[in-house]
Design an enzyme around this catalytic site. Structure first.
Site, PDB file in Angstrom:
ATOM      1  N   ASP A 158      22.526  42.224 -14.591  1.00  0.00           N
ATOM      2  CA  ASP A 158      21.668  41.405 -13.744  1.00  0.00           C
ATOM      3  C   ASP A 158      20.500  42.249 -13.232  1.00  0.00           C
ATOM      4  O   ASP A 158      20.673  43.398 -12.824  1.00  0.00           O
ATOM      5  CB  ASP A 158      22.486  40.865 -12.579  1.00  0.00           C
TER       6      ASP A 158
ATOM      7  N   GLY B 162       0.414  18.800 -21.661  1.00  0.00           N
ATOM      8  CA  GLY B 162       1.433  18.120 -22.464  1.00  0.00           C
ATOM      9  C   GLY B 162       1.651  18.782 -23.805  1.00  0.00           C
ATOM     10  O   GLY B 162       2.774  18.784 -24.320  1.00  0.00           O
TER      11      GLY B 162
ATOM     12  N   GLY C  75      28.611  37.244 -28.163  1.00  0.00           N
ATOM     13  CA  GLY C  75      28.085  36.827 -29.453  1.00  0.00           C
ATOM     14  C   GLY C  75      29.062  37.176 -30.553  1.00  0.00           C
ATOM     15  O   GLY C  75      29.750  38.203 -30.504  1.00  0.00           O
TER      16      GLY C  75
ATOM     17  N   ARG D 161      -9.845  24.014 -25.947  1.00  0.00           N
ATOM     18  CA  ARG D 161      -9.647  22.730 -25.283  1.00  0.00           C
ATOM     19  C   ARG D 161     -10.696  22.543 -24.194  1.00  0.00           C
ATOM     20  O   ARG D 161     -10.963  23.452 -23.401  1.00  0.00           O
ATOM     21  CB  ARG D 161      -8.249  22.697 -24.662  1.00  0.00           C
TER      22      ARG D 161
ATOM     23  N   THR E 261      19.627  38.329 -17.235  1.00  0.00           N
ATOM     24  CA  THR E 261      20.979  38.770 -16.872  1.00  0.00           C
ATOM     25  C   THR E 261      21.704  39.441 -18.028  1.00  0.00           C
ATOM     26  O   THR E 261      22.813  39.948 -17.846  1.00  0.00           O
ATOM     27  CB  THR E 261      21.823  37.589 -16.343  1.00  0.00           C
TER      28      THR E 261
ATOM     29  N   THR F  85      31.788  42.264 -21.105  1.00  0.00           N
ATOM     30  CA  THR F  85      31.651  41.381 -19.943  1.00  0.00           C
ATOM     31  C   THR F  85      32.885  40.508 -19.736  1.00  0.00           C
ATOM     32  O   THR F  85      33.424  39.946 -20.684  1.00  0.00           O
ATOM     33  CB  THR F  85      30.416  40.488 -20.104  1.00  0.00           C
TER      34      THR F  85
ATOM     35  N   GLU G  86      22.672  42.435 -20.371  1.00  0.00           N
ATOM     36  CA  GLU G  86      22.727  43.894 -20.185  1.00  0.00           C
ATOM     37  C   GLU G  86      22.578  44.286 -18.719  1.00  0.00           C
ATOM     38  O   GLU G  86      22.024  45.333 -18.392  1.00  0.00           O
ATOM     39  CB  GLU G  86      21.633  44.575 -21.015  1.00  0.00           C
TER      40      GLU G  86
ATOM     41  N   SER H 126      28.547  42.340 -14.070  1.00  0.00           N
ATOM     42  CA  SER H 126      27.917  43.659 -14.163  1.00  0.00           C
ATOM     43  C   SER H 126      28.795  44.797 -13.652  1.00  0.00           C
ATOM     44  O   SER H 126      28.474  45.964 -13.878  1.00  0.00           O
ATOM     45  CB  SER H 126      26.598  43.657 -13.374  1.00  0.00           C
TER      46      SER H 126
END
Length: 689
Positions: A441, A416, A194, A327, A437, A155, A439, A161
């Site tokens: 878009d 919450g 990475g 809950r 996004t 990239t 590999e 892309s």
């Protein structure tokens, strides 16, 4: 999993729940969801029960990065990353198992999953799939045991892309027998990589191969980044991306190259080579076919993202649905507070997303089988590879978008508590954000699918005579009036079935759902193809017409992906023998199919597929399906097969049920004691009497 007492309590008030309700075989459904490589998934899940693999939310970015690197070493020690590599180097040559085991890491920490994917699924796979025996022997052992941590440098900042337009160049110098890797402008800087900021000592760099003054398109080169002392080599420029919206356990960064020289043999030359004189050769003559073949060998990134995103959605729903069955909020007609999942709106928020997640997991296993067949060589033809690419481009967008939607809805459904980091949902949502996004878009990928659909549509008319084309034109003209009149029977009056709700139930079952979903894809593609036809060979007009129809083409591709998921879900349902389990999964499949029809009701109404009366009843029948599925909600999320070490969310641990039981016991004891205060409202009502 929730114990029997909690389960009984949490379903006691479920609408339409009776003793006659079918009960699913949770283990059988788990086997279906785990898929072809269930054994590998379970092995991986057992490994990550070790807290050493878990995300530590107390860590800052720097410490998180170092923890994830240490976890990669643990993966090596557990032989968890070698499944796809050749047996000659200690691997298993099992591509499907490799992806299945890798996807499970998302539950431990998405940063771990993605950094492992960079090292072995991208960097290592580039050497394996694009290199030859010399490259394998030289670098694969170090890549596999993590002696060579590496980056996957494809990239670029300015091209994203659009890989074919990369600006980085690799120019061959015959005088030194070297390639010169160079970043000619800022927009050609390799970005979001990475392992690039800190840990990488080498990279597989994609660049325009230039030799003898001719550019042969994008090829991949193995480029060392550091010397044996850990110092960056001359011409290597490295920048740290710093904090991101998620995945901060990965050292993403930028790489640029200033006239960096590498030996000619560092070209990964399976699909294109340069000899010492600078002469280029390739076993694939067509530059376009060569380019797509090289990129196709790296499709496993999209495969794994599809699976990991689907399992992340499943984890979010496991947490939210478990909490929703415990809950309580607001007094009900029986004088007790109502369990959240007994509210129709809460069912509508979570159960259709559960149905979609099931569909995606079933589709993913079929997708993974296709991937394994191609990469094992059992079924590896150009057509098979093209089909695999199309599947990847169709399914990855849907699952990654769904993950973001599901995790957000699950967070909101937990109020919450869902916003607390300890309950996993906000962290998962942040980490999964980039998957849409990664590999490629998602919209670009769906455009690729749309183009394939148009190509297949056009192939129907190849070599047809003028009479055949004329007949088709006449039929299409009629179609613009009646638009598939054969399906209008499902849009007619429903008095003969007694009620609109029942007519939908009987009129939109398996066969009709499939027909409606498939017909939508076919009609959309046919309509787009008709609008594009006037362009002929006029490229300028063609570009204009394509741009005018781009949004609808992408929508058609999305509809195609949804159809594939529906079909995979139906295949799974038909593979079940137990009648109770089959009944519940059929309801869940119907919920998936009908919510797709509901989502696109405008199209079905405009194109005459449904009457207004029938369209209005679809939503009401979805509500009925949600009520039917309510008693089975816990079983359906338990079938994902996770243990407490995987979930690690206090609100899904049973703690909420204990709090609710304590509160109810307190009020019951207070009432029995006669010491309970009288509410002002009750007192006023009593005085009026």
């Amino acid at each position: 999993m929730v114990d029997a007492a909690v389960r009984s309590e949490s379903t006691s008030n479920a609408a339409e729940h009776t003793e006659a309700e079918p009960a699913i075989d949770v283990q059988r459904v788990n086997d279906l969801l785990m898929g072809t490589w269930a054994h590998t998934r379970r092995t991986s899940r057992e490994m990550i029960k070790d807290s050493a693999f878990w995300r530590d939310d107390s860590l800052g970015m720097d410490a998180h990065r170092e923890r994830v690197l240490s976890q990669l070493h643990l993966l090596v020690q557990n032989s968890a990353v070698h499944r796809a590599f050749p047996r000659a180097f200690g691997g298993d040559e099992d591509n499907g198992a490799n992806i299945a085991g890798f996807e499970e890491l998302v539950v431990a920490d998405p940063s771990l999953q993605i950094k492992a994917g960079v090292q072995w699924g991208l960097f290592g796979s580039a050497v394996l799939q694009l290199g030859t025996a010399e490259h394998h022997e030289k670098w694969l052992p170090g890549i596999m045991n993590l002696d060579i941590p590496g980056a996957f440098a494809m990239t670029e900042i300015g091209h994203g892309s659009d890989v074919a337009s990369l600006g980085t160049t690799a120019t061959y110098d015959p005088e030194t027998d070297e390639f010169v890797i160079h970043t000619p402008f800022r927009g050609a800087t390799k970005e979001y990589l990475g392992n690039a900021a800190l840990h990488g000592i080498a990279a597989t760099v994609f660049a325009q191969l230039i030799t003898n003054g001719v550019s042969h398109g994008v090829h991949c080169f193995y480029v060392p980044l550091r010397d044996e002392n850990g110092v960056d080599l001359p011409g290597i420029n490295r920048e740290d991306d710093g904090h991101k919206g998620g995945l901060n356990g990965i050292d993403n960064g930028r790489l640029s190259f200033d006239q960096v020289r590498v030996p000619r043999t560092n070209l990964l030359n399976k699909y294109g080579d340069v000899d010492a004189s600078g002469t280029y050769s390739s076993p694939i003559d067509s530059p376009g076919r060569r380019f797509f073949t090289m990129l196709g060998t790296l499709v496993q990134g999209r495969v794994s993202l599809d699976g990991a995103a689907s399992w992340a959605s499943a984890l979010g729903l496991k947490i939210a649905i478990t909490y929703a069955t415990q809950r309580r909020q607001f007094d009900g007609a029986d004088g007790h507070e109502t369990v959240l999942l007994d509210y129709g709106k809460h069912q509508r928020r979570l159960l259709p997303r559960l149905a979609t997640t099931y569909a995606q997991l079933f589709a993913h296993d079929e997708f993974l089988q296709k991937f394994d067949a191609v990469f094992s060589g059992r079924s590896d033809t150009p057509d098979d590879r093209e089909d695999l690419e199309t599947l990847a481009a169709a399914l990855k967008p849907l699952s990654t978008w769904h993950a973001l939607d599901t995790l957000q809805e699950a967070r909101e459904a937990c109020g919450g508590s869902g916003f607390m980091f300890e309950n996993r949902l906000v962290g998962l949502r942040a980490d999964l954000d980039i998957y849409v996004t990664f590999e490629g878009d998602n919209n670009i990928l769906l455009q690729l699918v749309g183009k394939r659909l148009l190509t297949d549509f056009a192939a129907q008319f190849k070599d047809k005579d003028a009479a055949s084309l004329a007949r088709y034109a006449v039929e299409q003209t009629a179609g613009r009036v009646f638009h598939g009149a054969g399906l209008r029977q499902f849009g007619q009056a429903v008095a003969d079935l007694g009620s609109t709700a029942r007519s939908v139930e009987y009129g939109l079952r398996e066969e009709q759902q499939h027909e409606m979903l498939a017909d939508r894809v076919q009609q959309m593609v046919a309509d787009i193809a008709g609008r594009l036809r006037p362009a002929g060979r006029d490229k300028v007009l063609g570009e204009k017409l394509f741009n005018e129809n781009q949004a609808e083409l992408i929508e058609a591709a999305r509809a195609h992906g949804e159809l594939l998921q529906w079909e995979a879900f139906t295949d799974a349902v038909n593979d079940v023998d137990d009648e109770d389990t089959k009944q519940v999964l059929t309801w869940l499949r119907d919920l998936f199919g009908l919510q797709l029809i509901e989502k696109h009701l405008a199209w079905y109404l405009i194109n005459g597929r449904l009457s207004a009366q029938r369209a209005a009843s679809v939503s009401r029948y979805i509500d009925r399906l949600c009520r039917r599925l309510r008693p089975h909600a816990l079983d359906l999320v338990d079938a994902f097969g996770w243990e407490p070490e995987h979930i690690r969310a206090p609100i899904a641990s049973g703690a909420e049920q204990q709090r609710q039981d304590e509160a109810r016991a307190y009020y019951a004891e207070l009432e029995a004691s006669g010491r309970a205060p009288i509410s002002e409202k009750d007192l006023k009502a009593k005085n009026k009497r």
